[in-house]
Design an enzyme around this catalytic site. Structure first.
Site, PDB file in Angstrom:
ATOM      1  N   ARG A 109       0.872  -1.195   0.000  1.00 41.14           N
ATOM      2  CA  ARG A 109       0.000   0.000   0.000  1.00 41.14           C
ATOM      3  C   ARG A 109       0.908   1.245   0.000  1.00 41.14           C
ATOM      4  NH1 ARG A 109      -5.011   0.171   4.001  1.00 41.14           N
ATOM      5  NH2 ARG A 109      -5.831   1.473   2.315  1.00 41.14           N
ATOM      6  N   GLN A 216     -15.367   1.550   6.900  1.00 42.44           N
ATOM      7  CA  GLN A 216     -14.573   1.353   8.131  1.00 42.44           C
ATOM      8  C   GLN A 216     -15.256   1.994   9.340  1.00 42.44           C
ATOM      9  OE1 GLN A 216     -13.323   2.162   5.181  1.00 42.44           O
ATOM     10  NE2 GLN A 216     -11.233   1.444   4.878  1.00 42.44           N
ATOM     11  N   ASP A 257      -2.759   9.148   7.774  1.00 42.61           N
ATOM     12  CA  ASP A 257      -1.895   8.145   7.131  1.00 42.61           C
ATOM     13  C   ASP A 257      -0.516   8.703   6.815  1.00 42.61           C
ATOM     14  OD1 ASP A 257      -4.775   7.144   6.515  1.00 42.61           O
ATOM     15  OD2 ASP A 257      -3.403   5.446   6.281  1.00 42.61           O
TER      16      ASP A 257
HETATM   17  O1  MRU Z   1      -7.784   2.213   4.228  1.00 38.96           O
HETATM   18  P1  MRU Z   1      -7.609   2.181   5.713  1.00 38.96           P
HETATM   19  O2  MRU Z   1      -8.747   1.560   6.436  1.00 38.96           O
HETATM   20  O3  MRU Z   1      -6.270   1.600   6.099  1.00 38.96           O
HETATM   21  O4  MRU Z   1      -7.569   3.726   6.129  1.00 38.96           O
HETATM   22  C1  MRU Z   1      -7.351   4.038   7.486  1.00 38.96           C
HETATM   23  C2  MRU Z   1      -7.390   5.486   7.783  1.00 38.96           C
HETATM   24  O5  MRU Z   1      -7.539   6.311   6.912  1.00 38.96           O
HETATM   25  C3  MRU Z   1      -7.127   5.877   9.211  1.00 38.96           C
HETATM   26  O6  MRU Z   1      -7.841   7.027   9.540  1.00 38.96           O
HETATM   27  C4  MRU Z   1      -5.626   6.161   9.389  1.00 38.96           C
HETATM   28  O7  MRU Z   1      -4.868   5.103   8.888  1.00 38.96           O
HETATM   29  C5  MRU Z   1      -5.265   6.405  10.809  1.00 38.96           C
HETATM   30  S1  MRU Z   1      -5.347   4.948  11.783  1.00 38.96           S
HETATM   31  C6  MRU Z   1      -4.874   5.339  13.366  1.00 38.96           C
END
Ligand code: MRU
Length: 365
Positions: A109, A216, A257
């Protein structure tokens, strides 16, 4: 693929199942055990990951997700990828395998910088032992992955404490995606202040955006907050503006992220829109993240690579046709919120306020 599944039916309503017992990722029985988050909220399934390939797949398909959790998972994945190399390999050969496995896991990713941070740290651990045998380096790599997990839990706890100090006079908090315990080793980032508050007797009310397209917020944030006995109300993403206009929301807090040197923040798609709506309604907008989410090698959010995911996530949402099969789709998984829209960034070292360019350097140095 090297998975072993342990299936537990899990009613997310019991107050006895606190987040301190829900472990996103643990090292047990010589393998990494993770909660398969694609099965939530219906089933709490633990899968045992024994190879780098299964860890790559778990990260790519979001069985494990959330920036800090991805970093931890990749660290264990690196160890899993090299643990079968013979102890009799030359150190040079072994270090070559470490680099190849790290590059492979790094390609799972692109956006969460924690992934690259953790893999770099693992590589540096291995390189620092270049005068030792393959067997010695292997043991050090497992210890390092465990240390990354433990440190993440401690950092999230501190974020919770600093974040609680910021939010404690508010009642109703809105969040997006999942930046809770299930996105980290434990506690989470954006949700950590809510859990710290709960421990201290403060009952926050949380509005959770469902977070299209992979939900999510609905599947994971609602699940873990209910499991912890927190008052949570689920809304669709397109309801946030109306809810804020009604005056129900005291503050917004989200995870991140990747945060650039000037404070521009990449987070789940929809975060930018939420920040604009918060600004329009004078609602403070906080980001919560550990130092492992900052990328000081980039000046602004323009340099953050944004993952684009498969069109099927939108055309066939959870296996059900949700659009014409042949429609053109644009599916960016993240967006960048400009730093001007952010009130403060809660870290394990304190809260950073504008001017971010200057203050991020001070607090992270
Ligand atoms: O695609 P994901 O579910 O990995 O995206 C997660 C997010 O955007 C979260 O807000 C971010 O990673 C912070 S997690 C503490």
């Amino acid at each position: 693929m090297g998975y072993l599944c342990l299936l537990l039916m899990y009613p997310p309503s019991g107050k006895e199942t606190t987040m301190s017992r829900l472990k996103t990722i643990v090292w047990a029985d010589d393998c990494a055990r993770i909660i398969d988050q694609t099965q939530l909220p219906n089933e709490l399934v633990y899968i045992e990951i024994e190879t780098a390939e299964s860890m790559y797949d778990a990260i790519k398909t979001l069985k494990v997700r959330g920036a800090p959790a991805i970093g931890i998972a990749a660290a264990f994945g690196l160890y899993l990828g090299v643990r079968t190399c013979p102890d009799t390999d030359s150190t040079e050969q072994f270090l070559h395998n470490v680099r190849v496995t790290a590059d492979y896991l790094a390609s799972s990713r692109p956006t969460a910088v924690n992934l690259f941070w953790a893999l770099n740290r693992m590589k540096m651990t291995a390189e620092s032992l270049k005068h030792e045998s393959a067997g010695v380096i292997k043991k050090a790599l497992l210890a390092e992955a465990k240390a990354i997990l433990e440190e993440d839990i401690r950092m999230c706890r501190k974020i919770g404490e600093y974040g609680y100090a910021v939010l404690k006079d508010y009642t109703t908090i809105l969040t997006h995606c999942n930046a809770g315990g299930l996105a980290t080793g434990e506690y989470g980032t954006a949700l950590a202040p809510i859990y710290v508050g709960k421990e201290l007797g403060k009952e926050f009310k949380v509005f959770a955006d469902e977070t299209r397209p992979l939900l999510q917020g609905a599947r994971i944030t609602a699940f873990e907050l209910m499991a912890a006995g927190v008052d949570v109300t689920l809304i669709c993403d397109n309801m946030a503006a109306t809810v804020m206009k009604s005056g129900k929301i005291d503050a917004v807090i989200v995870g991140a992220d990747r945060i650039a040197s000037n404070g521009d923040t990449a987070n789940k798609i929809g975060t930018y829109g939420l920040a604009l709506v918060a600004k329009a309604h004078n609602v403070p907008f906080y980001v919560a993240a550990p130092f492992t989410t900052f990328d000081l090698s980039i000046a602004t959010g323009k340099e953050i690579p944004i993952e684009e995911r498969d069109a099927q996530e939108i055309i066939n949402g959870f296996g059900k046709p949700t659009a014409p099969e042949t429609v053109k789709v644009f599916n960016p998984a993240f967006d960048v919120t400009p730093h001007e829209l952010i009130t403060g960034i809660v870290t394990e070292r304190g809260v950073i306020y504008p001017p971010f360019g200057q203050n991020i350097k001070v607090i992270l140095s």
